[in-house]
Motif scaffolding. Structure first.
Motif: not given
Length: 435
Positions: A56-72
């Motif tokens: 969970f934590a790494e998914t959220w942080n990955y989406c933040q780092a790569h600008g995956k707004i839809t996934f956030l």
């Protein structure tokens, strides 16, 4: 346990940095109290297990780092339903934490499992015939868009609300709205459930004033990091002193700027802002001596950012010697807080704790990064019938709050030239250098 002993459980969560910072602030505050024992648990890592919680934590942080707004967006929506599924597990783990450690107070700095935790608090309070105090600390500013915290409150029945205290600051009100009506409308709570406190910030962010003779030491973590940071600095003219795993710096009248884009910043976005900064400095004020700090995220990923930043500077024709770019991995608050107080310019994302730090510590020009509409996928936009803002709702609320309180301005790389023109036109240095 002695009669006057206070045993406190601090709940936090790994995912972004704000919850962990708030937990740290509460820990430091409690350390000043006598007869207090402090235990801390991470809801993701300690209650859901290393595999699920880390995912969970790494998914959220990955989406933040790569600008995956839809996934956030999708992740935050899914977590609402996941919260219901994992409630039994959270209740069991929480129950054993409270009973084994004889907890008398709970300070919760995250938004998962609110109803599950209150069920356990109510049950144990009645069983022990002694009330357990449960405080929910908001790590986002109280606005009508703070739904990830407020929705669980609205679903509580009265028998649970009597055990809940929400620790926050005064809300952002609309015309004709009162504090009482705000809390009733958006949380279903009465004003008696609300306790206005200061921001949950680390002590170094309180009582700050701008220092004319500012001297700071920044951690560079390793010889390889130090070499990369010093190479970036070498393109400018501000003096930094290299040490083993750090650099020392003394403010000599430079105009100070900072770009910080969250716990796991998007590298391409940070580079765009840096290049815009260089471009506008060349156009408007090549003589002013500037230092631009870039906070690039955790130590583990920093080197990749450093190399990209150095490459862009090397490829910039007519780079102004009067500008020193200083890329840094995340710093201890003893270095960061005094820097904030001395900033003339900052670009930041509207994360909860970041926004609170800006309100408390920064008197310079504040610019809040806005995600352009194309940040959301076309499919998601059509599916939701254009109902979703490209900025996450609670961050939009934080942005609105700081705009109202500190006259901050919204910025994107495309808007950079327009909104920063006044800043670049200023000549504020005590001494100027030739580029």
């Amino acid at each position: 346990m002695t009669q006057n002993e206070k045993r406190v459980l601090i709940l936090t969560v790994s995912g972004g940095g704000g919850h962990l910072q708030a937990a740290r602030a509460k820990y430091l505050e409690l350390c000043e109290e006598k007869n207090t024992t402090i235990i801390q648990r991470d809801v993701f890592l300690d209650y859901l297990g290393k595999f699920v919680g880390t995912s969970f934590a790494e998914t959220w942080n990955y989406c933040q780092a790569h600008g995956k707004i839809t996934f956030l967006y999708l992740f935050s929506i899914c977590m609402y339903y996941v919260d219901k599924v994992i409630s039994p597990l959270l209740m069991i783990r929480f129950f054993f934490t409270l009973t084994r450690n004889n907890i008398t107070h709970v300070i919760d700095t995250q938004h998962e499992g609110t109803k599950a935790f209150l069920r356990v608090v109510r049950f144990l309070s009645k069983w022990r015939k002694k009330k357990i105090h449960y405080e929910k600390v908001l790590t986002d500013l109280p606005t009508k868009k703070c739904n990830h915290y407020f929705r669980p409150f609205r679903n509580l029945s009265g028998k649970y609300k009597e055990y809940l205290t929400v620790c926050t600051t005064k809300p952002l009100l609309e015309a004709g709205e009162t504090e009482e009506s705000f809390w009733k409308k958006y949380t279903g709570l009465s004003i008696e459930n609300i306790h206005y406190t200061g921001f949950p910030l680390r002590p170094t962010f309180t009582g700050l004033t701008k220092q004319e003779d500012l001297s700071l030491t920044f951690n560079t973590y390793s010889a390889e990091h130090t070499h990369a940071v010093c190479k970036a600095i070498s393109f400018g003219s501000s003096p930094f002193r290299r040490q083993k795993n750090s650099i020392a710096w003394k403010h000599e009248g430079e105009t100070l700027s900072l770009i910080t884009l969250g716990s796991y910043p998007q590298k391409s976005l940070m580079v765009k802002y840096m290049l815009e900064f260089i471009k506008q400095k060349n156009i408007h004020n090549r003589d002013r001596k500037d230092v631009l700090f870039l906070l690039v995220g955790p130590e583990e990923t920093a080197l990749d950012y450093f190399h990209s930043i150095i490459k862009e500077i090397e490829n910039t024709s007519d780079y102004p010697k009067s500008l020193t770019v200083v890329p840094l991995a995340f710093q201890h608050d003893t270095a960061l807080a005094p820097l904030y107080a001395s900033l003339d310019f900052i670009i930041a994302k509207a994360g909860g704790l970041t926004t609170m730090e800006l309100i408390k510590a920064v008197d310079g020009s504040i610019f809040i990064h806005d995600t352009p509409e194309q940040g959301l996928s076309r499919f998601f936009t059509k599916l939701t019938k254009h109902k979703h803002d490209a900025m996450l709702p609670w961050e939009r609320g934080n942005a609105n709050y700081i705009i109202a309180k500190k006259k901050a301005q919204i910025i994107t790389p495309e808007l950079f030239e327009t909104v920063t023109k006044d800043f670049f036109a200023k000549s504020t240095n005590a001494s100027l250098v030739n580029a």
